[in-house]
Design a protein around this motif. Structure first.
Motif, PDB file in Angstrom:
ATOM      1  N   THR A  68     -15.265   4.181   1.314  1.00  0.00           N
ATOM      2  CA  THR A  68     -15.727   3.840   0.073  1.00  0.00           C
ATOM      3  C   THR A  68     -16.626   4.626  -0.617  1.00  0.00           C
ATOM      4  O   THR A  68     -16.998   4.523  -1.608  1.00  0.00           O
ATOM      5  N   ARG A 112      -1.856   3.172   3.438  1.00  0.00           N
ATOM      6  CA  ARG A 112      -3.224   3.833   2.851  1.00  0.00           C
ATOM      7  C   ARG A 112      -3.470   2.924   1.233  1.00  0.00           C
ATOM      8  O   ARG A 112      -2.457   2.548   0.779  1.00  0.00           O
ATOM      9  N   GLN A 113      -4.839   2.808   0.823  1.00  0.00           N
ATOM     10  CA  GLN A 113      -5.154   2.034  -0.340  1.00  0.00           C
ATOM     11  C   GLN A 113      -4.548   3.138  -1.414  1.00  0.00           C
ATOM     12  O   GLN A 113      -4.944   4.366  -1.475  1.00  0.00           O
ATOM     13  N   GLY A 133       0.968  -1.350  -0.034  1.00  0.00           N
ATOM     14  CA  GLY A 133      -0.185   0.093   0.029  1.00  0.00           C
ATOM     15  C   GLY A 133       0.944   1.213  -0.092  1.00  0.00           C
ATOM     16  O   GLY A 133       1.973   1.277   0.060  1.00  0.00           O
TER      17      GLY A 133
END
Lengths: 331, 331
Positions: free
Chosen positions: B206, B147-148, B45
């Motif tokens: 999301t 973190r994505q 990530g």
């Protein structure tokens, strides 16, 4: 406004001004200062992390200040672990009443040290504490570095017969700060040795017989020697006459009753190496400007042996472990 | 020995004892404490880093202490950046004379907070400073999180019409510390809100319309509102009646003449989101125990508009920016 006020720390307008004008130029990406966290993009290799707090009195001394000291200290902890420093974070606890021009000089020292070491400051935080706290300024830094994968440097690798070397004279930093602090009126030509040791560590990383490196900071060379004995399980014999100590440092210590072996260095490396590579290591260090004063200072002995100092007169003495506070507080 | 002495910081035997007995259990790999740097092994990530200093008076307060506060604060700075905290480093500046049992309680608070947040403490340093400095204890922590990749959360993404939400009542932490500090003799049932906000941030990551998150710590909600106006270029209209403030907090502030909008929270999140996803965000927060008190508190307006507070009586007032020191110093 010429001095730090509590309002410089309240999260509002004055704090924003302080950070924008004084601290922002330090950072690799000042626009990130408004963020809660910064993204890190690192080169390949094993990730290493270290952290350190810095307190020194006075805040400025011949050869550096608390700012350059913090950068060097963090770079050096990574360097002796075999890593190259890449990114740093910075915390400042600033005392109400600190002069802004002094803070500027300290930040400039930090910026210079970071540039010399090729390291980016990527995140930071400041707190202002009430007058009387924090002796002007405390700093805390965390460093991220990259190490070649597979590199093993541990005290456990040390075996009897291994040699111990130091990259230059010991006690310069401790003595310089002590002189600056106490204003003894003694000759002020002595400078702190505070500097990045990365060139020194980089130069010897390829030696297959390199066991372990450490920078002898708080507690000095004597404290590292004790750590080595505890960590390796071997004994250690130090050659008192082989340990480089400047004449000024020796004189100041003689007058004041301190032992230079317990005084902090901030730009030296102690390395343990296989006996047959000790000469090669010494030559590599002596070929560097930072290592011109390097010396072979001791030899590891059988498990169960003590830490002894072979004295000038051919005798032996035990080197005590620092216990209560026998030293000038310099950090 | 019941209190910290300067010898606990000199690099020698007592310091080793202090670290082995009190601090070592905190660390994920205590054996690494003898190293200058620790290796970090991280999941995939984007790497995020943050750092923070902590000073609070008193060191312990209802709902936490400086130790748990430091862990939560660092975890939270990563969380509002969209990252999950993974590893932390810890610096402690300890005042000579601090009671060891108090230090133990603080370390226990730290350990508990780290375990709850699922974060490892991987490196640390302690300095002992002379009596009178450091108000007992200062802490500085640096956090590394993951973190994505591709996640973008910036104030610049905010557009007029976007909504602002807060995850719970504001000012609890500031008020709880103030009451603990000043010993006003007012009802002590109020607890600090200090906690990890990661469940709150994770729950809304999301949402494609999520623009930006921040935890309103130093300077409170009002200061975050000013930052949002500056950073987004939009105006902002806050609904005074919509901002959740506990009755106890309101009463204490009324009596003492403080505005709860400027008081620190340590477990709340402020989020800016596209208007059409504001209800969804609110529902997600309200479904969590940490978010049961969440509320819609404002709406971004056209560039050039001011930061205004729509008052209970239907009027408007401007929310000043923190400039000098109008607040109880709690951190």
């Amino acid at each position: 406004m010429t001095h730090i006020t509590l309002a410089h720390g309240n999260g509002g307008k004055r704090m924003a001004q302080l950070i924008e004008t004084l601290f922002a130029p330090l950072y690799s990406e000042p626009q990130l200062l408004q963020c809660d966290a910064a993204a890190l993009s690192l080169p390949e290799g094993e990730l290493m992390i270290t952290t350190d707090g810095f307190t020194v009195k006075p805040l400025e001394f011949p050869g550096g200040n608390i700012g350059s000291l913090a950068i060097h200290g963090t770079v050096n902890d990574l360097a002796v672990s075999g890593a190259r420093a890449h990114s740093l974070t910075l915390n400042a606890f600033i005392e109400e009443g600190l002069e802004l021009v002094q803070l500027e000089r300290i930040i400039a020292g930090m910026a210079r040290a970071a540039a010399e070491a090729g390291v980016s400051i990527v995140a930071g935080d400041t707190k202002v504490v009430p007058r009387g706290d924090a002796n002007g300024l405390y700093l805390a830094t965390t460093g991220i570095g990259i190490r070649q994968p597979g590199l093993q440097l541990t005290m456990q690798q040390i075996v009897p017969g291994d040699r111990l070397l130091v990259s230059g004279p010991v006690g310069d930093h401790g003595t310089a700060v002590m002189l600056a602090r106490e204003q003894f009126g003694l000759s002020g030509e002595l400078c702190s040795d505070a500097a990045s040791v990365h060139p020194l560590t980089e130069a010897i990383l390829t030696l297959t017989g390199l066991r372990f490196m450490r920078d002898p900071t708080r507690g000095g060379l004597a404290t590292v020697a004790h750590e080595l004995v505890r960590g390796s399980g071997c004994g250690l014999r130090l050659y008192e006459t082989g340990i480089p100590v400047r004449q000024t440092v020796r004189s100041v210590c003689d007058i004041l009753g301190y032992d230079p072996l317990f005084l902090a260095c901030e730009g030296r490396v102690v390395a343990a190496v296989a006996a047959e590579q000790a000469d090669e290591l010494l030559q590599r260090w002596q070929a560097l400007p930072q290592g011109s004063g390097a010396a072979l200072i001791g030899e590891f002995t059988a498990p169960g042996e003590m830490l002894v100092l072979e004295t000038e007169l051919g005798g032996e003495r035990l080197l005590p472990e620092l216990e209560d506070e026998p030293l000038p507080r310099i950090c």
